[in-house]
Design an enzyme around this catalytic site. Structure first.
Site, PDB file in Angstrom:
ATOM      1  N   HIS A 514       0.835  -1.205   0.000  1.00 48.65           N
ATOM      2  CA  HIS A 514       0.000   0.000   0.000  1.00 48.65           C
ATOM      3  C   HIS A 514       0.864   1.248   0.000  1.00 48.65           C
ATOM      4  O   HIS A 514       2.024   1.246   0.423  1.00 48.65           O
ATOM      5  CB  HIS A 514      -0.969   0.004   1.195  1.00 48.65           C
ATOM      6  CG  HIS A 514      -0.351   0.391   2.515  1.00 48.65           C
ATOM      7  ND1 HIS A 514      -0.174   1.705   2.895  1.00 48.65           N
ATOM      8  CD2 HIS A 514       0.110  -0.370   3.546  1.00 48.65           C
ATOM      9  CE1 HIS A 514       0.362   1.747   4.103  1.00 48.65           C
ATOM     10  NE2 HIS A 514       0.559   0.495   4.516  1.00 48.65           N
ATOM     11  N   CYS A 515       0.279   2.311  -0.508  1.00 41.24           N
ATOM     12  CA  CYS A 515       0.864   3.644  -0.389  1.00 41.24           C
ATOM     13  C   CYS A 515      -0.217   4.488   0.277  1.00 41.24           C
ATOM     14  O   CYS A 515      -0.670   4.153   1.365  1.00 41.24           O
ATOM     15  CB  CYS A 515       1.314   4.179  -1.742  1.00 41.24           C
ATOM     16  SG  CYS A 515       0.173   3.914  -3.115  1.00 41.24           S
TER      17      CYS A 515
END
EC number: 3.1.3.48
Length: 593
Positions: A514-515
């Site tokens: 994830h970012c």
């Protein structure tokens, strides 16, 4: 086993010596591929069909062969049974047919009658099956192979309800580069005013050479392009067609002879396991030197334009669950939904009001189904959902490619305990920090998840990459490449500790990546991992194909042309480090453009 070259049959079309030599070269090349997949060699006549379509340019004909094969596989055009429903009714609907006359140059004339198409009544894949079937009947003729095809799109008397933009794009893509026929011209007749907008969208996808062959005409103008002897009566010609019965002539006595491409399509991928990946070697993969040459030729502007081609493609699928009013608050960004078809579903539990929704998507890796879960940076109201997903999917590694705040904006919540021996409870799951290691470019945290309901504990390794700048992309890919290798090694070690899983008896658990939005840096990280895995195994890769396929699972993956260009740069940097190209040679392609 050496590939066999099919002999020239007695009834084969007459070719020049140069064309015969090209046919032999084509068969040698293709039959290397058929041997690899243990399918029957391609016949001489089928080879000629592909070569005719590309004027006996062997390389372009090989590319066409693979595009045709891949299109049929993707659209499910295999084992067609024209005497069975729903294909029989679609063929006999008359919306698409081949006229029994030719234009003055000898080209076949195909006619699509738009007013007979009703998208709500006909499944798109069945329409495409009928189109393929009838076009195949047309190009069985050597005269059509030699002289080409004219395609008439008759919009007279149609309205917006008869139009399907996605189908129109697929048909044009088929005609321009995925079907063995010389496309002479496309005549769009009687187009309503509203057609200008969708056509402008479709035309963006076409090369100039193809766009020049498309003409939008009034009904009264058609005879300026084709004589009346070649046109149906409703377009001002003399050809009488009863669309309700005309296509009966194209139905075989029985379901027909076996299509040699059925075997090729069904056998061109590994056996259909539950964990097959969309990321398998394709026909257009480049060697690293070809990639260097490609980047030198396209330059930065060309790579950016290539990204725009990807970005313009509409998402494949729907977003109903993401956009459901009850789930909107679970999306970090309103314009970043996740596809219904690939979303991760949480288990609904009695006594809880939660839905099964989390903004997270299963994503394939190189030759591995569901290798990743691409997701957004958790929100405070989704921390519990996030850890439930990690538990249910048996995740061993989490990769975070953002900080909590960047550029003064909140990017992700603090969803795990930061200090050693601290813990946070999320419902029946308690997460404990067992230790933190601070490296130059990343932080590694070992976490323990305790499920108090099941009385089980598991360890998860959390990586946070710290060297991505607040804006843009890293100036060098070195730290990200090193980080990627660390993540891979940790996943391999953790999977190995699971015993049977490491022997391939069941698929590996996914890596959560994830970012903030879960598409930009997340897509870049996963694309690079896939491309480098293929490069290391086969010495080839295809960035465009990788990103395009990734976006069918995590929509909008790779947000900017800068991130897309960075993928190319990172691959070349990796290749130089590994000695695949001379030092400094590959990066010359990236400088000053």
């Amino acid at each position: 086993m050496e590939p066999a070259t099919a002999p020239r049959p007695d009834m084969a079309p007459e070719l020049t010596p140069e064309e015969e030599q090209a046919t032999k070269q084509f068969l040698e090349e293709i039959n290397k591929w058929t041997v690899q997949y243990n399918v029957s060699p391609l016949s001489w006549n089928v080879a000629v069909k592909f070569l005719m379509a590309r004027k006996f340019d062997v390389l372009r004909a090989v590319e066409l062969f693979h595009c045709y094969r891949e299109t049929r596989r993707k659209e499910g055009i295999v084992k067609l049974k024209p005497h069975e429903e729903p294909l029989r009714s679609e063929i006999l609907s008359g919306k698409f047919t081949i006229l029994n006359v030719r234009d003055p140059t000898g080209a076949s004339i195909a006619l699509f009658t738009a007013r007979l198409h009703h998208p709500h009544k006909s499944a798109q894949h069945v329409v495409l099956q009928a189109l393929f079937y009838l076009l195949d009947r047309a190009v069985d003729s050597f005269e059509t192979q030699r002289n080409g095809l004219v395609f008439i799109y008759d919009m007279c008397g149609s309205n917006y309800a008869n139009f399907e933009l996605d189908l129109g794009k697929k048909v044009l893509n088929l005609l321009k580069g995925a079907f063995p026929a010389r496309l002479k011209k496309v005549l769009i007749v009687g187009a309503p005013i509203w057609f200008r907008v969708p056509y402008s969208i479709i035309s963006l996808l076409l090369k100039d050479k193809v766009r020049e062959r498309i003409q939008i005409l009034k009904t009264s103008e058609v005879t300026q392009h084709l004589p009346r002897e070649c046109l149906p009566e409703n377009l001002g010609g003399y050809v009488k067609i009863d669309l309700a019965t005309w296509n009966f002539q194209f139905l075989p006595q029985v379901n027909g002879h076996p299509d040699p491409f059925d075997e090729i399509i069904l056998s061109s991928l590994p056996p259909a396991l539950d964990w097959d990946s969309v990321h398998v070697p394709g026909p257009h993969a480049m060697t690293i030197q070809e990639l260097v040459d490609y980047v030198n030729t396209r330059q930065k502007r060309g790579i950016y334009e290539e990204y725009e081609d990807i970005r313009r493609e509409n998402p494949v699928g729907t977003f109903h669950c993401s956009m459901s009013p009850g789930n909107l608050e679970k999306n970090r960004y309103g314009d970043v939904p996740c596809l219904d078809q690939t979303r991760v579903k949480l288990t609904k539990r009695s006594g809880h009001t939660q839905t099964d929704y989390i903004n997270a998507s299963f994503m394939d890796g190189y030759k591995q189904k569901n290798a990743y879960i691409g997701t957004q940076g958790p929100l405070e109201n989704t921390y519990r959902d996030f850890w439930l997903m990690v538990w249910e999917q048996k995740v061993l590694v989490i990769v975070m490619t953002t900080r909590f705040e960047e550029g003064g904006r909140r990017k992700c919540g603090q969803y795990w305990p930061l200090e050693k021996d601290s813990r946070i409870r999320f419902g029946f799951l308690t997460v404990t920090n067992l230790g933190v290691e601070n490296m130059n470019h990343y932080k590694k945290t070992t976490l323990e998840i305790h499920n108090t309901e099941e009385r089980q504990k598991r360890q998860v390794t959390h990586f946070q990459f710290l060297s991505w700048p607040d804006y843009g992309v890293p100036s060098s890919a070195a730290s990200l490449i090193d980080f990627l290798r660390v993540v891979r090694n940790q996943q391999s070690m953790a999977v190995g500790n699971l015993g049977a899983r490491s022997k391939g008896q069941c698929p590996e658990p996914p890596i959560v990546v994830h970012c903030s939005a879960g598409i930009g840096r997340t897509g870049t990280f996963c694309s690079l991992d896939i491309c480098l895995a293929q490069l290391e195994e086969l010495g080839t890769l295809n960035v465009f194909q990788t990103v395009s396929r990734m976006r069918t699972q995590r929509a909008f993956s790779i947000q900017t042309p800068e991130q897309y260009y960075f993928c190319y740069k990172a691959i070349l940097e990796f290749a130089e480090r590994e000695g695949m190209v001379p030092s400094g040679h590959s990066l010359l392609a990236m400088d000053g453009q």
